[in-house]
Every structure is written in structure tokens, then in C-alpha cells.
Scaffold this active site. Structure first.
Site, PDB file in Angstrom:
ATOM      1  N   ASP A   1       0.615   2.058   8.310  1.00 52.85           N
ATOM      2  CA  ASP A   1       0.116   1.133   9.494  1.00 52.85           C
ATOM      3  C   ASP A   1       1.168   1.455  10.691  1.00 52.85           C
ATOM      4  O   ASP A   1       0.772   1.001  11.954  1.00 52.85           O
ATOM      5  CB  ASP A   1      -0.198  -0.119   9.344  1.00 52.85           C
ATOM      6  CG  ASP A   1      -0.935  -0.262   8.233  1.00 52.85           C
ATOM      7  OD1 ASP A   1      -2.136   0.084   8.362  1.00 52.85           O
ATOM      8  OD2 ASP A   1      -0.955  -1.545   7.630  1.00 52.85           O
TER       9      ASP A   1
ATOM     10  N   GLY B   1       0.843  -1.173   0.037  1.00 46.97           N
ATOM     11  CA  GLY B   1       0.014  -0.084  -0.103  1.00 46.97           C
ATOM     12  C   GLY B   1       1.065   1.105   0.033  1.00 46.97           C
ATOM     13  O   GLY B   1       1.998   1.142   0.772  1.00 46.97           O
TER      14      GLY B   1
ATOM     15  N   MET C   1      -7.940   3.454   8.619  1.00 54.62           N
ATOM     16  CA  MET C   1      -6.993   2.223   8.541  1.00 54.62           C
ATOM     17  C   MET C   1      -6.174   1.633   9.544  1.00 54.62           C
ATOM     18  O   MET C   1      -6.055   2.347  10.615  1.00 54.62           O
ATOM     19  CB  MET C   1      -6.176   2.518   7.279  1.00 54.62           C
ATOM     20  CG  MET C   1      -6.813   2.819   6.044  1.00 54.62           C
ATOM     21  SD  MET C   1      -5.613   3.154   4.636  1.00 54.62           S
ATOM     22  CE  MET C   1      -6.812   2.939   3.310  1.00 54.62           C
ATOM     23  N   GLY C   2      -5.865   0.448   9.423  1.00 53.43           N
ATOM     24  CA  GLY C   2      -4.886  -0.178  10.429  1.00 53.43           C
ATOM     25  C   GLY C   2      -5.662  -1.436  10.713  1.00 53.43           C
ATOM     26  O   GLY C   2      -6.383  -1.586  11.602  1.00 53.43           O
TER      27      GLY C   2
ATOM     28  N   GLN D   1      -7.315   9.185   3.063  1.00 53.69           N
ATOM     29  CA  GLN D   1      -6.527   9.380   4.279  1.00 53.69           C
ATOM     30  C   GLN D   1      -4.743   9.119   4.122  1.00 53.69           C
ATOM     31  O   GLN D   1      -3.875   9.599   4.576  1.00 53.69           O
ATOM     32  CB  GLN D   1      -6.897   8.408   5.561  1.00 53.69           C
ATOM     33  CG  GLN D   1      -6.602   6.952   5.345  1.00 53.69           C
ATOM     34  CD  GLN D   1      -7.612   6.180   6.284  1.00 53.69           C
ATOM     35  OE1 GLN D   1      -7.174   6.081   7.620  1.00 53.69           O
ATOM     36  NE2 GLN D   1      -8.564   5.561   5.754  1.00 53.69           N
ATOM     37  N   ARG D   2      -4.838   8.003   3.357  1.00 53.41           N
ATOM     38  CA  ARG D   2      -3.261   7.638   3.078  1.00 53.41           C
ATOM     39  C   ARG D   2      -2.738   8.353   1.690  1.00 53.41           C
ATOM     40  O   ARG D   2      -1.315   8.193   1.446  1.00 53.41           O
ATOM     41  CB  ARG D   2      -3.036   6.088   2.901  1.00 53.41           C
ATOM     42  CG  ARG D   2      -3.436   5.385   1.577  1.00 53.41           C
ATOM     43  CD  ARG D   2      -3.108   4.069   1.755  1.00 53.41           C
ATOM     44  NE  ARG D   2      -3.301   3.441   0.054  1.00 53.41           N
ATOM     45  CZ  ARG D   2      -3.374   2.146   0.028  1.00 53.41           C
ATOM     46  NH1 ARG D   2      -3.168   1.416   0.796  1.00 53.41           N
ATOM     47  NH2 ARG D   2      -3.598   1.689  -1.234  1.00 53.41           N
TER      48      ARG D   2
ATOM     49  N   TYR E   1      -8.820   5.502   1.126  1.00 54.35           N
ATOM     50  CA  TYR E   1      -7.556   5.985   0.333  1.00 54.35           C
ATOM     51  C   TYR E   1      -7.294   7.542   0.622  1.00 54.35           C
ATOM     52  O   TYR E   1      -6.199   7.959   0.501  1.00 54.35           O
ATOM     53  CB  TYR E   1      -7.493   5.671  -1.117  1.00 54.35           C
ATOM     54  CG  TYR E   1      -7.236   4.469  -1.747  1.00 54.35           C
ATOM     55  CD1 TYR E   1      -6.713   3.320  -0.729  1.00 54.35           C
ATOM     56  CD2 TYR E   1      -7.732   3.737  -3.038  1.00 54.35           C
ATOM     57  CE1 TYR E   1      -6.518   1.884  -1.135  1.00 54.35           C
ATOM     58  CE2 TYR E   1      -7.732   2.441  -3.177  1.00 54.35           C
ATOM     59  CZ  TYR E   1      -7.218   1.343  -2.383  1.00 54.35           C
ATOM     60  OH  TYR E   1      -6.946   0.223  -2.532  1.00 54.35           O
TER      61      TYR E   1
END
Lengths: 419, 419
Positions: free
Chosen positions: A143, A13, A189-190, A298-299, A296
Site C-alpha cells: 500500500d 498482507g 489494491m489500496g 498483483q501483490r 492477489y
């Protein structure tokens, strides 16, 4: 001594700042006296297996510099894990064939824990298959679950995105709660580690501030306790803002939202725990809800990246090249936090054998006693990582992103390799 | 002549810049020679009905200035629509009672189309009930569906958020599509008008750029045509990015995602069309998907606000006070676009009777022939609205937001009013 070329690939990712690491590798390699060209794998390691290499020397200095403010993986990334040498010797032979054809002596692999394992296997090719190569892992993962390094490049930016976004949304909810939405759930996420969920806690500066509840993957979900806390917040503040990790799970290990499908690494593909929690609140307590799943956004939210994170991502890229110049193999540049009161960081060295396949979970003392918030220890760890607003050029109202040529290196091998 | 006080209230869904309008009203009123204090309704018009007023004169100059960079509704907003005078005379009598008790002669109402209707009713109180008051509507709505005004303050910022976010996420998807997610669906707000969905189209600068498909509420959803276009994009570019309006609907008018519940205005509460579309793609075409629902993040994303939008939001607040000073009633400051090639705007005047309950839809020539994209006309209209990055102070890694005292005005009336 003739210079050997380098292979660089992005894996797993992507993040808002993984391309800054690419810029670090490429710029340092251009300055290097021992490294020739940097060939990037198109779509990660798959590019190496299929001899689909990108000649980064064809990119202008400005284009490489622009990678610092371009989210996503500029050369393409992939979820593809090399199997053991015993299980799939064919792939390793192919890698060596491609490396030999393109005179590659350095392998820079930009990824997370799974990728560190691949990088470790490549670092052993001299021993296992007699092909001399130095493999350096460039850490990256939103992560934040890589061991040894104090933090993982990519995490600081998603942490900042998450804290800022939930704060802004909470101001929205707070202003409408008298007659409208009372409960707002934001999913982050995580999968296995609640680092991003914890970062949401940075939005809280005073008693009563959102988020009022954080649901961590580390803490088994207790429905009754959760609902009680929601009700308390609504009663006390008029509204309740919840950050929930996509990896939130029940005591028996099943995820609150389980989409059922799995990716190439065998991970379950998750998504949609926010609507599940929101519906639970509606059914049990009757409150009007809204939920958000930034996914997506957020990242890849480079427009809101942490300057600290950006600099660290760039620095680990450059450090990887320095390690290579120093003749090192099977190592990873790691972020080392200074011991002083004021946050400072430097680059250290982590042996890949200690990094591969190890997942760093949140320490229990980062999570509040009731399991629904963060502690001062967590805040002290997290806050430095979101410091600074990373510069981001805009033109005509929109961000400026790198547009690379992605010129292919002429293939030298005959026949196709199917993966 | 003794100065009359003013009442200011925020109404309906809030925006990233509605507080800039509040700052405009309050700062202009402080400069005014005819207006006394500005009393804000706590939670909008409900604050007037319940005599729950906030004395804005107790807020510092700095606090009011900080409203320019604080999303949400700082004084509280509400979804509450006054009924007709005939149906609910009691509410109007109560309003007059409160206005009289606090010597209020000016009514500034900061909202969208439904609120314009309320404002119009208040503007008629002199005629209908003999209470002299000047009511000025301050336009605001992320939906951009107010008539007469060239655009609605609040929209430019959500447009910028949407275009930037989908661009960033698309770079993420593009880099992973060889082995991972091929289809990404982002849901945007806009119940009946596809203005926000259209703004996603600004992310596209070159052929092949995302979004590849926009699903508008104005165009009946044609599943076969949609799936065909998804497949074409995946084939041609390797991935497909879709922006879908929450109001997307089938030919018979039913929403693709219908949560079933309704708000105080009788609007259906929607949400979750993104997962519905993503699942459709998975079922019919088998592609791996991800979806995002930014929800409140998009309308409260002050960190990514449009500078143009912010200035317009502030300007309509100030203009409302100027209109009041000029003795006007039942009007709304409107954004007027200049006729020249270069974008310019000024403030005009719109009669409330022409604004209330009128919804401005997207012109058909803003939507491409196939119904899945925007045209050059749309781009020419939209692009100026996202120009400029609105200044946003950060401290310790987080945005600085106003923390108001929200000091209550001492109640003068006896008895409670229940709404």
C-alpha cells in the site's frame, strides 16, 4: 557475552518481495557476532504466542537465497494485532515467557503500519514488564502508506505489475474496440491510499495512452464527471481504459463496492468495484465492457518484480540486523531518497513511535487537477521505484521457488496458549 | 509475372503473440519473390470491406521486429463473421472490388475457428465468383480449440501466464491462511474448452500444491462434490486454491455466471464466475475468500509469454507465406508434434475445410477421474507448450512495444461501404 537469539515474523498482507527481507535478516544474522539463531514465527506473531517457532538455522544457504525470488510469506503471516498492555496483559506475559524460554533478545517484525504498532509495544517490554528486548521493525506493504520511509518495500513491485499489466491489456482493448470491448476497468489494491492506482498511470507515455481514467480513494467519486470523461475517451480514442482503486468511495465515505465483512484489524473487506464501475458504464453509456480484478496476483507477481524494490526489501532486512547489533530499539530502517537528479537511495533510521498507526496518503499534487490522473510530480516519484527487472530463475517453464524445511524448534513450555 | 499484393488481417480475440505471426507474414513476404506489398486490414476484415488498408511497407524493419514483443493486435482486430455467399453476396462483391483495386492475390487471415470459416469462404472466391485468390489461414487462439494443429499459437503463453500466476497467488494464500483468506478462486478464459483451466494444473508439482480444484467447462458442475472437495483441502492443507473456467456450467448447460449479452458470433458474453463460486463457498462453508479475474491480462501478458509459443506464432506466419508461394489455397499451417520422447515440433499443412467451425475439446483422459484436476497425459501435453521465457525488452522500467505508423493505403474506390 552469550549470544541472544532473534525472533523474526512476517505480518499482515504479504508482498512479492517480503521474503527478500527475510533473507536479508537471516543472512545478516548468520554473519553477525552478537546474534545467535533466528527463530521465525510460524504464521507471524501467532507463532510466538503459541510457541510455534521455526528454526531457520536448519535451512540451507541456497534455500535462504531462494527466498529472494519467492513471493508470499515463506514462514506464514497473519493479521493479528496485539491489544494494549492494559487490555490484554496475558498476551504480553506469554510473549515474554516464550522469548525467555528460547533466549530471544531481538525481535524483527516485518510488516506495515499496524505491525509497527505491535513492534513498538514489544520494544517497550523492558520498561513495561522488565524483559530486555530490542525490537526493530522491517517495513513492508504494497500500500506504500508507511510514513517517513520514501517508499515501502513491496510497493515498487506491485507498481510495476500494475503499470505493465494495464499497458498490455490496453493494447488488447485498443485492437478490438472497433467492434468489441470499448471500456476496460482494472481494479487495484489500496484501501485508503491511491498509490497503486497512481502507478497504473506509469503505463501512459504519450497523449492518448491508457489508462485514460484513474479513480483514486482520495478523490470523492463524482459519477457525472466520471461518465463524461469515459465518453470523451471513447469518442477521441475509440476506447477507454480505467484503473480503479478498491478503496474508491463516494463523497459520504461509502465505498463503491462494499463487501460488508471486516478483518481482524476492523478494516472492511473490499472487492469487486471493477464490475460495479463497468456495469455503470454499460447502463449509462451502453458500451461493451470487460473488467479485471487481479487481486492477489498483483501483490504476489514476483515474476514481474522491480529490481529496485527487491534490493530495497533485502536491504531493510539486513539493516534491521545492523541496527540490532548497534544496540538500537524501537526503530525501523527507512528508505531515504537522494537529493540529486538521478535516483539514488540509502537506508536511514525512523523512530517507531513516529511510524506506528500513521498512514501516508498521496499528496494532492500527485493527482491531476480533474482528479482522474497523475501529475509529473507523481511520475517523478513513482518511476524510479519500478526500475529494473528482478532476476527470476525458471526451470521447466515454471518459476523456481524456495521450498523450506520449516523445522520446528522444540517446545520448552508446558500447556497451550489459545489466541 | 507481376507480383500480386497480399492482404493480412487479424481476427477475433487477440493474444500475447498474434503480432509475432504478423511479423512472420510481413518479414517472409518482404523476402518473397512472388508477393508484392502486404496490406493489413485496419480492424481486421472490416478494413477490407471499408477499403481501410494499412501499408505495412511503410513500417521500418525494427518496427516489424518489435511486433514480436508487442501484445494485442497491432493492426486492429474484429469480431465480424462473413455470412454465407447466398445470404450476403454484397459483402463478397465488395471484397473482390477492394482486392481488385489493390491488386491483391493473397489473403492471410490470422484467427481462430470462426475466422477459419471466413478464410475458407474467401478461398472459394475463384470458384464462386471468378476472382483468383489464394487464402491461407494463420492459426491463433488462446482457447487452443483449433483442430488438427497440435496446439494453437497464443495458447502456450496464456497457459504459462495462468500456471505462474496461480502458483504465485497460492504462495500468498498459503502464507496467510491461518488467520485470513482460506479459499482463493481464479477465473480463467475458455468458453467451451477447458484448456486454459487445465494449464493452471501445471502449477502443481507436489502433492498438496495448488490448485487443489479445477472447474472445467467439460464437466457438469456438481455443487455438493465441489464443496466437499473444498472442505477437504482446507482441512488437509489449511487453504484451497481453485481455478475455474469462465465456461463452467451446470448439468443443464446453463453457465455458473451468465452475463446475458452476446457478441457478433452469437456467443454469450461471460464473466464473473469467480465471485459466484467464492460466494458459494462463503455461504455454505463460511470460509473467508478472495477471488481474481485476470481477464484480458491473461491473454495479453506478453511479459510472461512462452518462448515456444512465440516461436510457433512466428513460424506459422512465415509458413503461410511459403504456402502462398507454393501456390496453395484453403490451407492452414499447423503445429505438428514430434513422435519422440523429447518435445519437438514442425509445421504441417491442414486443409481449411477440416478446420473451419470445428472445436477441439479436451480429451476426457486429460481430466482426472473426479473431474477436478488434470492427469499425467494432460501434463505431458501441456508442459512443453510453456517452455522458455520469451525475450522482452524493457526500457525505463516498462516493456518496449512497437509503435507503428499504420499509414493508410490511398483509397481507390468511390463511395462508402457500410457494414
Amino acid at each position: 557475552m552469550a549470544r541472544k537469539n532473534a525472533f523474526y515474523a512476517q505480518s499482515g498482507g504479504v508482498t512479492a518481495v517480503i521474503n527478500a527481507s527475510a533473507a536479508g535478516v537471516i543472512e545478516a544474522a548468520r554473519d553477525s557476532k552478537v546474534i545467535g539463531k533466528v527463530y521465525a514465527g510460524r504464521n507471524g506473531i501467532i507463532g510466538a504466542l503459541t510457541e510455534d517457532l521455526i528454526d531457520t538455522s536448519k535451512e540451507s544457504k541456497a534455500a535462504i537465497a531462494a527466498l529472494r525470488h519467492t513471493p508470499g510469506g515463506a514462514f506464514g503471516s497473519c493479521r493479528y494485532k496485539l491489544k494494549n498492555l492494559e487490555t490484554n496483559r496475558r498476551e504480553y506475559e506469554r510473549l515474554i515467557e516464550v522469548f525467555r524460554a528460547h533466549d530471544i533478545g531481538y525481535f524483527f517484525y516485518n510488516g506495515g503500519g499496524d505491525s509497527a504498532d505491535t513492534c513498538l509495544k514489544v520494544s517497550q517490554l523492558a520498561e513495561t514488564m522488565g524483559y530486555p528486548i530490542q525490537a526493530i521493525h522491517v517495513p513492508k506493504t504494497v500500500d506504500n502508506d508507511l510514513p517517513i520511509t520514501d517508499c515501502s518495500p513491496g510497493f515498487g513491485s506491485v507498481a510495476k505489475y500494475t503499470a505493465v499489466s494495464i499497458r498490455e491489456a490496453a493494447l488488447d482493448v485498443m485492437s478490438m474496440c472497433a467492434t468489441s470491448t470499448k471500456v476496460f476497468v482494472m481494479e487495484v489494491m489500496g484501501r485508503h491510499a491511491g498509490w497503486i492506482a497512481a502507478a497504473a498511470g506509469l503505463a501512459q507515455e504519450q497523449e492518448g495512452d491508457a489508462p485514460h481514467i484513474i479513480v483514486f480513494p482520495e478523490i470523492a467519486f463524482d459519477q457525472a464527471k466520471f461518465l463524461k470523461k469515459v465518453q470523451q475517451a471513447v469518442k477521441k480514442y475509440g476506447y477507454c481504459v480505467i484503473a480503479v482503486s478498491e478503496g474508491a468511495r463516494y463523497k459520504d465515505g461509502t465505498f463503491l463496492a462494499d463487501a460488508g465483512s471486516t478483518d481482524a484489524f476492523g478494516h472492511k473487506q473490499l472487492g469487486g468495484v471493477a464490475p460495479v464501475l463497468a456495469q455503470l458504464v454499460k447502463n449509462e453509456l451502453g458500451h461493451k465492457y470487460h473488467w479485471a480484478v487481479p487481486d492477489y496476483l498483483q501483490r504476489s507477481g514476483r515474476h514481474l518484480a522491480s529490481a529496485t524494490d527487491l534490493e530495497q526489501a533485502y536491504a531493510v532486512g539486513r539493516a534491521a540486523v545492523t541496527f540490532a547489533e548497534q544496540g538500537k530499539n524501537a526503530v525501523m530502517p527507512a528508505i531515504v531518497r537522494g537529493k540529486g537528479k538521478k535516483y539514488a537511495w540509502s537506508i536511514g533510521e525512523a523512530p517507531l513511535a513516529d511510524v506506528a498507526n500513521v498512514e501516508k496518503k498521496m499528496p494532492r499534487n500527485f493527482i491531476s487537477k480533474d482528479g482522474f490522473g497523475i501529475t509529473d510530480e507523481a511520475r517523478a516519484y513513482l518511476l524510479p521505484l519500478i526500475q529494473g527487472e528482478a532476476e527470476m530463475p525458471f526451470k521447466n517453464g515454471m518459476p523456481v521457488h524456495a521450498r523450506l524445511k520449516l523445522a520446528p524448534v522444540t517446545k520448552k513450555l508446558k500447556g497451550k496458549f489459545s489466541i
